[in-house]
Design a protein around this motif. Structure first.
Motif, mmCIF file in Angstrom:
data_model
loop_
_atom_site.group_PDB
_atom_site.id
_atom_site.type_symbol
_atom_site.label_atom_id
_atom_site.label_comp_id
_atom_site.label_asym_id
_atom_site.label_seq_id
_atom_site.Cartn_x
_atom_site.Cartn_y
_atom_site.Cartn_z
ATOM 1 N N ALA A 219 7.261 -4.344 -36.411
ATOM 2 C CA ALA A 219 6.813 -4.476 -35.021
ATOM 3 C C ALA A 219 5.960 -3.287 -34.597
ATOM 4 N N PHE A 220 6.397 -2.076 -34.961
ATOM 5 C CA PHE A 220 5.680 -0.864 -34.564
ATOM 6 C C PHE A 220 4.291 -0.821 -35.189
ATOM 7 N N VAL A 221 4.200 -1.099 -36.497
ATOM 8 C CA VAL A 221 2.889 -1.093 -37.178
ATOM 9 C C VAL A 221 1.991 -2.178 -36.609
ATOM 10 N N GLY A 222 2.559 -3.375 -36.396
ATOM 11 C CA GLY A 222 1.762 -4.469 -35.845
ATOM 12 C C GLY A 222 1.226 -4.168 -34.453
ATOM 13 N N LEU A 223 2.066 -3.585 -33.587
ATOM 14 C CA LEU A 223 1.632 -3.251 -32.230
ATOM 15 C C LEU A 223 0.611 -2.115 -32.230
ATOM 16 N N LEU A 224 0.761 -1.177 -33.180
ATOM 17 C CA LEU A 224 -0.253 -0.121 -33.302
ATOM 18 C C LEU A 224 -1.594 -0.697 -33.714
ATOM 19 N N ILE A 225 -1.595 -1.640 -34.663
ATOM 20 C CA ILE A 225 -2.838 -2.278 -35.095
ATOM 21 C C ILE A 225 -3.484 -3.021 -33.932
ATOM 22 N N LEU A 226 -2.641 -3.662 -33.111
ATOM 23 C CA LEU A 226 -3.153 -4.395 -31.945
ATOM 24 C C LEU A 226 -3.485 -3.481 -30.779
ATOM 25 N N GLN A 227 -3.260 -2.158 -30.962
ATOM 26 C CA GLN A 227 -3.578 -1.151 -29.950
ATOM 27 C C GLN A 227 -2.825 -1.413 -28.640
ATOM 28 N N VAL A 228 -1.544 -1.739 -28.775
ATOM 29 C CA VAL A 228 -0.692 -1.987 -27.612
ATOM 30 C C VAL A 228 -0.052 -0.668 -27.191
ATOM 31 N N PRO A 229 -0.121 -0.304 -25.913
ATOM 32 C CA PRO A 229 0.551 0.929 -25.465
ATOM 33 C C PRO A 229 2.068 0.771 -25.509
ATOM 34 N N TYR A 230 2.756 1.914 -25.590
ATOM 35 C CA TYR A 230 4.217 1.940 -25.634
ATOM 36 C C TYR A 230 4.758 1.120 -26.814
ATOM 37 N N ALA A 231 4.108 1.277 -27.964
ATOM 38 C CA ALA A 231 4.495 0.498 -29.143
ATOM 39 C C ALA A 231 5.924 0.798 -29.579
ATOM 40 N N ALA A 232 6.332 2.065 -29.512
ATOM 41 C CA ALA A 232 7.686 2.431 -29.937
ATOM 42 C C ALA A 232 8.738 1.802 -29.031
ATOM 43 N N LEU A 233 8.525 1.887 -27.706
ATOM 44 C CA LEU A 233 9.470 1.305 -26.756
ATOM 45 C C LEU A 233 9.572 -0.207 -26.943
ATOM 46 N N LEU A 234 8.432 -0.859 -27.070
ATOM 47 C CA LEU A 234 8.430 -2.315 -27.241
ATOM 48 C C LEU A 234 9.065 -2.711 -28.571
ATOM 49 N N SER A 235 8.889 -1.896 -29.596
ATOM 50 C CA SER A 235 9.508 -2.194 -30.896
ATOM 51 C C SER A 235 11.021 -2.115 -30.801
ATOM 52 N N ILE A 236 11.538 -1.128 -30.054
ATOM 53 C CA ILE A 236 12.987 -1.019 -29.841
ATOM 54 C C ILE A 236 13.506 -2.244 -29.089
ATOM 55 N N VAL A 237 12.756 -2.684 -28.069
ATOM 56 C CA VAL A 237 13.149 -3.876 -27.309
ATOM 57 C C VAL A 237 13.182 -5.094 -28.222
ATOM 58 N N ILE A 238 12.184 -5.234 -29.094
ATOM 59 C CA ILE A 238 12.118 -6.369 -30.016
ATOM 60 C C ILE A 238 13.314 -6.357 -30.965
ATOM 61 N N VAL A 239 13.659 -5.182 -31.496
ATOM 62 C CA VAL A 239 14.813 -5.069 -32.399
ATOM 63 C C VAL A 239 16.096 -5.417 -31.654
ATOM 64 N N PHE A 240 16.251 -4.909 -30.432
ATOM 65 C CA PHE A 240 17.453 -5.173 -29.649
ATOM 66 C C PHE A 240 17.591 -6.666 -29.346
ATOM 67 N N VAL A 241 16.496 -7.296 -28.929
ATOM 68 C CA VAL A 241 16.529 -8.724 -28.606
ATOM 69 C C VAL A 241 16.796 -9.546 -29.865
ATOM 70 N N ASP A 242 16.267 -9.088 -31.003
ATOM 71 C CA ASP A 242 16.452 -9.818 -32.253
ATOM 72 C C ASP A 242 17.913 -9.820 -32.682
#
Length: 343
Positions: A219-242
């Motif tokens: 998730a973190f690498v993918g969001l960085l490639i997509l140039q999404v801000p707050y990639a680390a925070l969103l990756s944690i949310v994705i892991v938690f929801v998963d």
């Protein structure tokens, strides 16, 4: 005979009744059993007495918890504070550039529709806004309830930690006391079952950590490639929801992708869909292999037990399904369950 079975039934019912009130102690006992191998390693490797080995193991365990919580909280809080500072500007920008344009386009489109259709859509929109308001109110109430529950949680967590230390100290004595009431054959079978379950419990934790780290990295690498801000925070949310029952990465990435398409950001929308597919395929491919290698069951048995357990019991089924397979295999190896039958 009847008296003995009646006594066993009463004890089982009493345990079931007291279990919700004894959860910190049950978790502490399970934790102490999982930490027992580390205690024995320190005792064997350094010739330490049990108290010193338990103390060092307990300190390392608490340090691990504190470092993990500190890392997650620091990362989460720093990104949430940054997001909160930029949220008003983001909301204003979203309203000016996306929502107003969507409303203008919708007005032109709805003018050509029959009045009944327009009124139906208007009613649906009002109901949606009302539901969103109620959801927001519920979220605020939940946050206040969570904040109010923190002191109680800290007390229970402190009791849990103290109980872990005391159970670790007394575990060998508790085992000796329990063995007095067991025959030698029964003792061997129980040791076989508990050792297999202990291995499976540690293996499940290892597998879950590995899969969560893999999901976070993807998730973190993918969001960085997509140039999404707050990639680390969103990756944690994705892991938690998963990890949560029923929900998955799709409950975050798919609505986000749809929203991106509405904003005419096809690059982000397509990228999020691809990221969702990649994470789902990789996780579903890795899960049976990771669980089987760590828990000692075949990939097919791991896949079937995980899927059926989740369908029947929900999130708890992820634990119960593989555990039942392991218990069955262990009891079969111990000769308690005999499966030499033919049709």
């Amino acid at each position: 005979m009847i008296k003995r079975w009646f006594t066993i039934l009463v004890l089982v019912l009493l345990i079931i009744f007291l279990l919700p009130y004894s959860l910190p102690f049950v978790l502490a006992l399970v934790t102490a059993i999982l930490l027992e191998n580390s205690v024995k390693w320190f005792m064997t490797r350094f010739k330490w007495p049990r108290f010193r080995a338990v103390l060092v193991t307990f300190i390392l365990y608490v340090l691990f918890i504190l470092l993990f919580v500190w890392f997650v909280v620091q990362l989460f809080v720093s990104q949430v504070v940054s997001l909160a500072q930029k949220a008003p500007a983001f909301a204003n920008n979203f309203y000016e550039q996306s929502l107003k344009q969507f409303i203008r386009d919708s007005e032109q489109y709805f003018k050509s529709l029959p009045i009944d259709v327009f009124e139906s859509f208007e009613q649906t929109l009002e109901d949606t806004l009302q539901s969103a308001t109620q959801m927001l109110q519920g979220l605020v109430e939940w946050l206040f309830g969570l904040a109010a529950a923190i002191p109680g949680f800290l007390i229970e967590f402190l009791v849990y930690l103290i109980a872990v230390f005391l159970f670790s100290l007394e575990l060998s004595r508790l085992r000796i006391k329990a063995e007095r009431h067991l025959r030698e054959a029964t003792k061997e079978k129980i040791y076989l079952v508990t050792s297999q379950l202990n291995r499976a419990g540690v293996g499940f934790i290892k597998a879950q950590i590995f899969l969560s780290v893999a999901t976070f990295v993807m998730a973190f690498v993918g969001l960085l490639i997509l140039q999404v801000p707050y990639a680390a925070l969103l990756s944690i949310v994705i892991v938690f929801v998963d990890i949560l029952p029923i929900l998955g990465t799709g409950s975050v990435l798919v609505p986000w992708a749809v929203f991106s398409f509405f904003q005419d950001n096809q690059f982000l929308g397509v990228g999020l869909i691809i990221l969702f597919i990649v994470i789902t395929v990789v996780r579903r491919t890795l899960e049976p292999k990771v669980y089987s290698s760590n828990m000692g069951i075949s990939p097919l048995a791991a896949l079937v037990s995980l899927f059926v357990g989740f369908k029947i019991l929900g999130f708890i089924g992820f634990f119960v399904g593989p555990a039942l397979v392991i218990v069955y295999d262990t009891l079969r190896e111990a000769g308690i369950i005999k499966s030499k039958w033919k049709i």
